[in-house]
Write a protein that holds these residues in place. Structure first.
Motif, PDB file in Angstrom:
ATOM      1  N   LYS A  91       0.858  -1.179   0.000  1.00  0.00           N
ATOM      2  CA  LYS A  91       0.000   0.000   0.000  1.00  0.00           C
ATOM      3  C   LYS A  91       0.897   1.232   0.000  1.00  0.00           C
ATOM      4  CE  LYS A  91      -3.786  -2.252   2.511  1.00  0.00           C
ATOM      5  NZ  LYS A  91      -4.105  -3.089   1.446  1.00  0.00           N
ATOM      6  N   ILE A  92       0.650   2.125  -0.964  1.00  0.00           N
ATOM      7  CA  ILE A  92       1.453   3.334  -1.097  1.00  0.00           C
ATOM      8  C   ILE A  92       0.527   4.546  -1.204  1.00  0.00           C
ATOM      9  CG2 ILE A  92       3.385   2.140  -2.201  1.00  0.00           C
ATOM     10  CD1 ILE A  92       2.339   3.369  -4.872  1.00  0.00           C
ATOM     11  N   PRO A  93       1.023   5.717  -0.908  1.00  0.00           N
ATOM     12  CA  PRO A  93       0.214   6.914  -1.102  1.00  0.00           C
ATOM     13  C   PRO A  93      -0.102   7.092  -2.591  1.00  0.00           C
ATOM     14  CG  PRO A  93       2.094   7.397   0.307  1.00  0.00           C
ATOM     15  CD  PRO A  93       2.309   6.036  -0.260  1.00  0.00           C
ATOM     16  N   GLN A  94      -1.328   7.484  -2.882  1.00  0.00           N
ATOM     17  CA  GLN A  94      -1.751   7.682  -4.264  1.00  0.00           C
ATOM     18  C   GLN A  94      -0.877   8.745  -4.937  1.00  0.00           C
ATOM     19  OE1 GLN A  94      -5.797   9.000  -4.655  1.00  0.00           O
ATOM     20  NE2 GLN A  94      -5.995   7.961  -6.619  1.00  0.00           N
ATOM     21  N   LEU A 120       0.610  -7.001  -5.660  1.00  0.00           N
ATOM     22  CA  LEU A 120      -0.489  -6.054  -5.749  1.00  0.00           C
ATOM     23  C   LEU A 120      -0.056  -4.745  -5.107  1.00  0.00           C
ATOM     24  CD1 LEU A 120      -3.478  -5.369  -6.339  1.00  0.00           C
ATOM     25  CD2 LEU A 120      -4.008  -6.343  -4.095  1.00  0.00           C
ATOM     26  N   ILE A 121      -0.047  -3.684  -5.901  1.00  0.00           N
ATOM     27  CA  ILE A 121       0.295  -2.360  -5.387  1.00  0.00           C
ATOM     28  C   ILE A 121      -0.998  -1.558  -5.334  1.00  0.00           C
ATOM     29  CG2 ILE A 121       1.611  -0.254  -5.741  1.00  0.00           C
ATOM     30  CD1 ILE A 121       3.697  -1.947  -7.220  1.00  0.00           C
ATOM     31  N   GLU A 122      -1.421  -1.252  -4.123  1.00  0.00           N
ATOM     32  CA  GLU A 122      -2.651  -0.480  -3.918  1.00  0.00           C
ATOM     33  C   GLU A 122      -2.304   0.948  -3.556  1.00  0.00           C
ATOM     34  OE1 GLU A 122      -6.139  -2.722  -2.053  1.00  0.00           O
ATOM     35  OE2 GLU A 122      -4.361  -3.535  -1.033  1.00  0.00           O
ATOM     36  N   GLU A 123      -2.933   1.879  -4.235  1.00  0.00           N
ATOM     37  CA  GLU A 123      -2.726   3.284  -3.921  1.00  0.00           C
ATOM     38  C   GLU A 123      -3.835   3.764  -2.985  1.00  0.00           C
ATOM     39  OE1 GLU A 123      -0.488   5.559  -7.289  1.00  0.00           O
ATOM     40  OE2 GLU A 123      -2.352   4.718  -8.106  1.00  0.00           O
ATOM     41  N   VAL A 124      -3.424   4.374  -1.904  1.00  0.00           N
ATOM     42  CA  VAL A 124      -4.355   4.877  -0.905  1.00  0.00           C
ATOM     43  C   VAL A 124      -4.408   6.397  -1.048  1.00  0.00           C
ATOM     44  CG1 VAL A 124      -4.846   5.041   1.560  1.00  0.00           C
ATOM     45  CG2 VAL A 124      -3.762   2.980   0.639  1.00  0.00           C
ATOM     46  N   GLY A 125      -5.612   6.927  -1.206  1.00  0.00           N
ATOM     47  CA  GLY A 125      -5.782   8.365  -1.371  1.00  0.00           C
ATOM     48  C   GLY A 125      -5.390   9.152  -0.136  1.00  0.00           C
ATOM     49  N   TYR A 162      -5.276   7.259   5.418  1.00  0.00           N
ATOM     50  CA  TYR A 162      -4.481   6.524   6.403  1.00  0.00           C
ATOM     51  C   TYR A 162      -3.790   7.531   7.307  1.00  0.00           C
ATOM     52  CZ  TYR A 162      -0.949   7.711   2.963  1.00  0.00           C
ATOM     53  OH  TYR A 162      -0.157   8.394   2.081  1.00  0.00           O
ATOM     54  N   GLY A 163      -3.267   7.036   8.392  1.00  0.00           N
ATOM     55  CA  GLY A 163      -2.584   7.923   9.320  1.00  0.00           C
ATOM     56  C   GLY A 163      -1.621   7.164  10.193  1.00  0.00           C
ATOM     57  N   ALA A 195       0.298   7.704  14.245  1.00  0.00           N
ATOM     58  CA  ALA A 195       0.480   8.490  15.473  1.00  0.00           C
ATOM     59  C   ALA A 195      -0.602   9.552  15.615  1.00  0.00           C
ATOM     60  CB  ALA A 195       1.866   9.116  15.508  1.00  0.00           C
ATOM     61  N   ASP A 196      -1.828   9.144  15.331  1.00  0.00           N
ATOM     62  CA  ASP A 196      -2.995  10.009  15.525  1.00  0.00           C
ATOM     63  C   ASP A 196      -3.035  11.192  14.560  1.00  0.00           C
ATOM     64  OD1 ASP A 196      -5.388  10.140  16.861  1.00  0.00           O
ATOM     65  OD2 ASP A 196      -4.659  11.543  18.372  1.00  0.00           O
ATOM     66  N   GLU A 197      -2.309  11.093  13.438  1.00  0.00           N
ATOM     67  CA  GLU A 197      -2.274  12.177  12.449  1.00  0.00           C
ATOM     68  C   GLU A 197      -2.633  11.626  11.075  1.00  0.00           C
ATOM     69  OE1 GLU A 197       1.046  15.151  10.505  1.00  0.00           O
ATOM     70  OE2 GLU A 197       1.342  14.429  12.535  1.00  0.00           O
ATOM     71  N   VAL A 198      -3.573  12.250  10.396  1.00  0.00           N
ATOM     72  CA  VAL A 198      -3.955  11.845   9.043  1.00  0.00           C
ATOM     73  C   VAL A 198      -2.865  12.313   8.092  1.00  0.00           C
ATOM     74  CG1 VAL A 198      -5.650  12.128   7.215  1.00  0.00           C
ATOM     75  CG2 VAL A 198      -6.409  11.917   9.579  1.00  0.00           C
ATOM     76  N   PHE A 199      -2.477  11.422   7.173  1.00  0.00           N
ATOM     77  CA  PHE A 199      -1.345  11.695   6.298  1.00  0.00           C
ATOM     78  C   PHE A 199      -1.797  12.194   4.932  1.00  0.00           C
ATOM     79  CE2 PHE A 199       2.152  10.468   3.445  1.00  0.00           C
ATOM     80  CZ  PHE A 199       3.190  11.128   4.083  1.00  0.00           C
ATOM     81  N   VAL A 200      -1.137  13.239   4.448  1.00  0.00           N
ATOM     82  CA  VAL A 200      -1.331  13.776   3.100  1.00  0.00           C
ATOM     83  C   VAL A 200       0.059  13.912   2.490  1.00  0.00           C
ATOM     84  CG1 VAL A 200      -2.148  15.726   1.739  1.00  0.00           C
ATOM     85  CG2 VAL A 200      -3.424  15.008   3.766  1.00  0.00           C
ATOM     86  N   VAL A 201       0.238  13.369   1.271  1.00  0.00           N
ATOM     87  CA  VAL A 201       1.545  13.410   0.619  1.00  0.00           C
ATOM     88  C   VAL A 201       1.831  14.822   0.104  1.00  0.00           C
ATOM     89  CG1 VAL A 201       2.939  12.493  -1.274  1.00  0.00           C
ATOM     90  CG2 VAL A 201       1.341  11.010  -0.099  1.00  0.00           C
ATOM     91  N   PRO A 202       2.964  15.405   0.485  1.00  0.00           N
ATOM     92  CA  PRO A 202       3.326  16.721  -0.043  1.00  0.00           C
ATOM     93  C   PRO A 202       3.585  16.636  -1.552  1.00  0.00           C
ATOM     94  CG  PRO A 202       4.656  16.152   1.886  1.00  0.00           C
ATOM     95  CD  PRO A 202       3.907  14.925   1.479  1.00  0.00           C
ATOM     96  N   ASP A 203       3.251  17.673  -2.275  1.00  0.00           N
ATOM     97  CA  ASP A 203       3.432  17.676  -3.732  1.00  0.00           C
ATOM     98  C   ASP A 203       4.862  17.348  -4.142  1.00  0.00           C
ATOM     99  OD1 ASP A 203       0.785  18.205  -4.256  1.00  0.00           O
ATOM    100  OD2 ASP A 203       1.066  20.380  -4.354  1.00  0.00           O
ATOM    101  N   ALA A 204       5.825  17.759  -3.349  1.00  0.00           N
ATOM    102  CA  ALA A 204       7.232  17.510  -3.677  1.00  0.00           C
ATOM    103  C   ALA A 204       7.565  16.021  -3.741  1.00  0.00           C
ATOM    104  CB  ALA A 204       8.133  18.200  -2.658  1.00  0.00           C
ATOM    105  N   TYR A 205       6.755  15.187  -3.095  1.00  0.00           N
ATOM    106  CA  TYR A 205       7.028  13.752  -3.054  1.00  0.00           C
ATOM    107  C   TYR A 205       6.159  12.961  -4.025  1.00  0.00           C
ATOM    108  CZ  TYR A 205       9.818  14.796   1.008  1.00  0.00           C
ATOM    109  OH  TYR A 205      10.771  15.307   1.852  1.00  0.00           O
ATOM    110  N   ARG A 206       5.352  13.619  -4.806  1.00  0.00           N
ATOM    111  CA  ARG A 206       4.494  12.921  -5.772  1.00  0.00           C
ATOM    112  C   ARG A 206       5.296  12.574  -7.016  1.00  0.00           C
ATOM    113  NH1 ARG A 206      -0.528  12.734  -4.020  1.00  0.00           N
ATOM    114  NH2 ARG A 206      -1.178  14.315  -2.552  1.00  0.00           N
TER     115      ARG A 206
END
Length: 73
Positions: free
Chosen positions: A7-10, A44-49, A53-54, A56-67
């Motif tokens: 599972k990877i960030p979308q 199977l590589i699943e992309e998670v939007g 996911y999160g 340590a109690d923090e919802v994760f959003v991928v920074p544009d620099a890492y896309r």
């Protein structure tokens, strides 16, 4: 049948990077189990939007620099 679920960030990896991961993991199983494992190995590589996911109690959003730069994800 060897089965790997990743599972990877979308948008984090390009299509080419995903293909490289599939090839490398398949090669790893072939190394350990022999060539007979190749046609039966499933990767199977699943992309998670973002926000799906999160940690340590923090919802994760991928920074544009890492896309992925490749538009064919």
């Amino acid at each position: 049948m060897p089965f790997v679920n990743i599972k990877i960030p979308q948008g984090a990896l390009s299509r080419a990077q995903k293909a490289e991961i599939v090839h490398s993991i398949t090669g790893l199983f072939v190394h350990y189990f022999g060539e007979a494992a190749r046609p039966h190995t499933m990767v199977l590589i699943e992309e998670v939007g973002d926000g799906g996911y999160g940690r340590a109690d923090e919802v994760f959003v991928v920074p544009d620099a890492y896309r992925a730069r490749d538009s064919l994800t």
